[in-house]
Design a protein around this motif. Structure first.
Motif, mmCIF file in Angstrom:
data_model
loop_
_atom_site.group_PDB
_atom_site.id
_atom_site.type_symbol
_atom_site.label_atom_id
_atom_site.label_comp_id
_atom_site.label_asym_id
_atom_site.label_seq_id
_atom_site.Cartn_x
_atom_site.Cartn_y
_atom_site.Cartn_z
ATOM 1 N N ARG A 117 0.848 -1.188 0.000
ATOM 2 C CA ARG A 117 0.000 0.000 0.000
ATOM 3 C C ARG A 117 0.882 1.236 0.000
ATOM 4 O O ARG A 117 1.778 1.373 0.826
ATOM 5 C CB ARG A 117 -0.938 0.006 1.211
ATOM 6 N N LEU A 118 0.623 2.151 -0.930
ATOM 7 C CA LEU A 118 1.414 3.359 -1.106
ATOM 8 C C LEU A 118 0.887 4.479 -0.210
ATOM 9 O O LEU A 118 -0.232 4.409 0.301
ATOM 10 C CB LEU A 118 1.389 3.774 -2.572
ATOM 11 N N PRO A 119 1.700 5.530 -0.005
ATOM 12 C CA PRO A 119 1.276 6.630 0.866
ATOM 13 C C PRO A 119 -0.050 7.277 0.448
ATOM 14 O O PRO A 119 -0.779 7.793 1.298
ATOM 15 C CB PRO A 119 2.430 7.629 0.754
ATOM 16 N N ASP A 120 -0.379 7.237 -0.839
ATOM 17 C CA ASP A 120 -1.637 7.847 -1.296
ATOM 18 C C ASP A 120 -2.843 6.926 -1.095
ATOM 19 O O ASP A 120 -3.966 7.267 -1.474
ATOM 20 C CB ASP A 120 -1.535 8.275 -2.763
ATOM 21 N N GLY A 121 -2.601 5.742 -0.522
ATOM 22 C CA GLY A 121 -3.701 4.822 -0.256
ATOM 23 C C GLY A 121 -3.907 3.767 -1.321
ATOM 24 O O GLY A 121 -4.631 2.789 -1.088
ATOM 25 N N SER A 122 -3.291 3.931 -2.476
ATOM 26 C CA SER A 122 -3.418 2.919 -3.524
ATOM 27 C C SER A 122 -2.571 1.701 -3.168
ATOM 28 O O SER A 122 -1.698 1.755 -2.294
ATOM 29 C CB SER A 122 -2.981 3.493 -4.871
ATOM 30 N N ILE A 123 -2.835 0.595 -3.835
ATOM 31 C CA ILE A 123 -2.112 -0.633 -3.542
ATOM 32 C C ILE A 123 -1.618 -1.257 -4.835
ATOM 33 O O ILE A 123 -2.319 -1.220 -5.853
ATOM 34 C CB ILE A 123 -3.011 -1.612 -2.743
ATOM 35 N N LYS A 124 -0.393 -1.767 -4.809
ATOM 36 C CA LYS A 124 0.189 -2.371 -6.006
ATOM 37 C C LYS A 124 0.834 -3.698 -5.619
ATOM 38 O O LYS A 124 0.972 -4.021 -4.438
ATOM 39 C CB LYS A 124 1.238 -1.448 -6.630
ATOM 40 N N GLY A 125 1.230 -4.468 -6.637
ATOM 41 C CA GLY A 125 1.904 -5.721 -6.378
ATOM 42 C C GLY A 125 1.378 -6.834 -7.259
ATOM 43 O O GLY A 125 0.323 -6.720 -7.895
ATOM 44 N N ALA A 126 2.130 -7.936 -7.294
ATOM 45 C CA ALA A 126 1.763 -9.052 -8.156
ATOM 46 C C ALA A 126 0.388 -9.600 -7.825
ATOM 47 O O ALA A 126 -0.398 -9.926 -8.725
ATOM 48 C CB ALA A 126 2.818 -10.155 -8.042
ATOM 49 N N ASP A 127 0.068 -9.698 -6.539
ATOM 50 C CA ASP A 127 -1.223 -10.288 -6.183
ATOM 51 C C ASP A 127 -2.374 -9.301 -6.270
ATOM 52 O O ASP A 127 -3.540 -9.723 -6.235
ATOM 53 C CB ASP A 127 -1.147 -10.939 -4.804
ATOM 54 N N VAL A 128 -2.096 -8.044 -6.401
ATOM 55 C CA VAL A 128 -3.144 -7.088 -6.747
ATOM 56 C C VAL A 128 -3.582 -7.350 -8.184
ATOM 57 O O VAL A 128 -4.780 -7.389 -8.497
ATOM 58 C CB VAL A 128 -2.648 -5.636 -6.576
ATOM 59 N N VAL A 129 -2.600 -7.571 -9.042
ATOM 60 C CA VAL A 129 -2.895 -7.922 -10.439
ATOM 61 C C VAL A 129 -3.644 -9.246 -10.492
ATOM 62 O O VAL A 129 -4.657 -9.387 -11.191
ATOM 63 C CB VAL A 129 -1.592 -8.004 -11.264
ATOM 64 N N MET A 130 -3.156 -10.244 -9.736
ATOM 65 C CA MET A 130 -3.783 -11.566 -9.761
ATOM 66 C C MET A 130 -5.205 -11.530 -9.205
ATOM 67 O O MET A 130 -6.078 -12.262 -9.674
ATOM 68 C CB MET A 130 -2.942 -12.552 -8.957
ATOM 69 N N ALA A 131 -5.452 -10.684 -8.213
ATOM 70 C CA ALA A 131 -6.809 -10.560 -7.664
ATOM 71 C C ALA A 131 -7.786 -10.107 -8.740
ATOM 72 O O ALA A 131 -8.904 -10.630 -8.862
ATOM 73 C CB ALA A 131 -6.816 -9.580 -6.492
ATOM 74 N N GLY A 132 -7.363 -9.129 -9.526
ATOM 75 C CA GLY A 132 -8.210 -8.664 -10.620
ATOM 76 C C GLY A 132 -8.426 -9.730 -11.676
ATOM 77 O O GLY A 132 -9.537 -9.890 -12.201
ATOM 78 N N GLU A 133 -7.363 -10.494 -11.977
ATOM 79 C CA GLU A 133 -7.484 -11.555 -12.984
ATOM 80 C C GLU A 133 -8.404 -12.671 -12.504
ATOM 81 O O GLU A 133 -9.202 -13.206 -13.281
ATOM 82 C CB GLU A 133 -6.094 -12.118 -13.302
ATOM 83 N N LEU A 134 -8.301 -13.026 -11.235
ATOM 84 C CA LEU A 134 -9.175 -14.070 -10.695
ATOM 85 C C LEU A 134 -10.633 -13.620 -10.730
ATOM 86 O O LEU A 134 -11.520 -14.394 -11.121
ATOM 87 C CB LEU A 134 -8.771 -14.416 -9.256
ATOM 88 N N ALA A 135 -10.879 -12.380 -10.336
ATOM 89 C CA ALA A 135 -12.251 -11.869 -10.357
ATOM 90 C C ALA A 135 -12.824 -11.905 -11.775
ATOM 91 O O ALA A 135 -13.975 -12.312 -11.988
ATOM 92 C CB ALA A 135 -12.289 -10.444 -9.797
ATOM 93 N N ARG A 136 -12.010 -11.514 -12.745
ATOM 94 C CA ARG A 136 -12.480 -11.545 -14.137
ATOM 95 C C ARG A 136 -12.790 -12.978 -14.578
ATOM 96 O O ARG A 136 -13.772 -13.224 -15.275
ATOM 97 C CB ARG A 136 -11.439 -10.902 -15.064
ATOM 98 N N ALA A 137 -11.946 -13.920 -14.150
ATOM 99 C CA ALA A 137 -12.185 -15.311 -14.516
ATOM 100 C C ALA A 137 -13.486 -15.837 -13.919
ATOM 101 O O ALA A 137 -14.147 -16.697 -14.509
ATOM 102 C CB ALA A 137 -11.004 -16.173 -14.061
ATOM 103 N N LEU A 138 -13.858 -15.306 -12.744
ATOM 104 C CA LEU A 138 -15.101 -15.725 -12.095
ATOM 105 C C LEU A 138 -16.310 -14.928 -12.582
ATOM 106 O O LEU A 138 -17.446 -15.222 -12.199
ATOM 107 C CB LEU A 138 -14.973 -15.568 -10.571
ATOM 108 N N GLY A 139 -16.054 -13.900 -13.374
ATOM 109 C CA GLY A 139 -17.141 -13.086 -13.898
ATOM 110 C C GLY A 139 -17.680 -12.079 -12.906
ATOM 111 O O GLY A 139 -18.856 -11.697 -12.985
ATOM 112 N N VAL A 140 -16.826 -11.618 -11.985
ATOM 113 C CA VAL A 140 -17.249 -10.644 -10.980
ATOM 114 C C VAL A 140 -16.202 -9.536 -10.899
ATOM 115 O O VAL A 140 -15.141 -9.610 -11.512
ATOM 116 C CB VAL A 140 -17.413 -11.312 -9.592
ATOM 117 N N LYS A 141 -16.493 -8.502 -10.117
ATOM 118 C CA LYS A 141 -15.509 -7.458 -9.872
ATOM 119 C C LYS A 141 -14.751 -7.783 -8.592
ATOM 120 O O LYS A 141 -15.163 -8.642 -7.805
ATOM 121 C CB LYS A 141 -16.187 -6.090 -9.768
#
Length: 265
Positions: free
Chosen positions: A58-82
């Protein structure tokens, strides 16, 4: 026994019984959402600590980055959800899962027997192990557990996860200090307030690159232990099957490795 004493005894038994009932109720986990409920809701809740680069930070501005942030989005897309990122901590990771605050934990979660006893793990994402990170001048000084487990050695550790468990189990004689913020903990070593931290190899390598010339991996011949990392989820066979199917494809395609490499840059 007088009548008054009998009344007091009965009252005390009722009170103790009520306490046991409340404690039992508190120990019962909230009803976890199965995959069907996740799809009906349209949102996958992913728990991330945000303090463990390159998996999540988590960055000082409150955003979050990292490999599993990307993977979380990919998993959600695979399940058809946000996807919804839910902040958690290593200390509260288990409690938050059992309280149904998130559906899947990502971000470098180590597979341990106690975690596996209450929820499901996916197929392993990778295998890693504990290594020391030190000031570069000390890279040849702390190469065994025996080198570290001495009263004069100052070990710093983040609370609540497998790093603290490892330190508690292996460094009974060293001076071990728990530091609350894993995002700032490496400054304690870099600036000389601690001699080393023992953490997973991926984090050692990442922080050594980030602090090149200041922090280095200790010159250990191998990791002190080995543990799989995986995604940890509420116990539902359909959810596990869906996550495993997606993750197996993702690992085989190299997408996870690419995300991890990019996050480690």
């Amino acid at each position: 026994m007088t009548t008054t004493q009998k009344v007091r005894a009965v009252t005390m038994r009722k009170f103790v019984g009520a306490v046991y009932v409340l404690a039992a109720l508190a120990a019962v986990p909230a009803q976890a959402r199965p995959l069907a409920a996740i799809k009906q809701d349209g949102t996958l809740r992913v728990g991330l600590t945000g303090d463990y680069a390159p998996y999540s930070l988590r960055l000082p501005d409150g955003s979050i980055k990292g490999a599993d942030v990307v993977m979380a989005g990919e998993l959600a897309r695979a399940l058809g959800v946000k996807v919804e990122i839910v902040p958690t901590t290593w200390k509260t990771l288990k409690d938050d899962l059992l309280a149904d605050r998130y559906d899947v934990a990502m971000g470098g979660v180590s597979v341990t027997p106690d975690r596996a006893s209450v929820a499901d793990f996916s197929v392993p994402v990778l295998t890693d192990g504990k290594r020391p990170i030190v000031r570069c001048a000390d890279r040849g000084r702390f190469v065994t557990i025996k080198d570290i487990d001495k009263p004069e050695v100052r070990v710093v550790v983040n609370p609540g996860g497998t790093n603290q468990r490892f330190a508690d189990a292996n460094f009974p004689h060293a001076s071990v200090r728990v530091f609350p913020d894993n995002r700032a903990i490496f400054k304690e070593v870099a600036e000389g307030r601690a001699d080393l931290m023992v953490t997973d190899g991926a984090e050692v390598d990442y922080q050594s690159r980030l602090n090149a010339g200041v922090l280095c991996p200790a010159a250990v011949p191998d990791t002190f232990d080995k543990a799989d990392k995986a995604y940890w989820m509420t116990r539902d066979p359909a959810l596990k099957a869906a996550v495993d199917e997606w993750l197996t494809r993702t690992l085989k395609s190299g997408a996870y490795g690419r995300a991890l490499a990019k996050a480690a840059e």
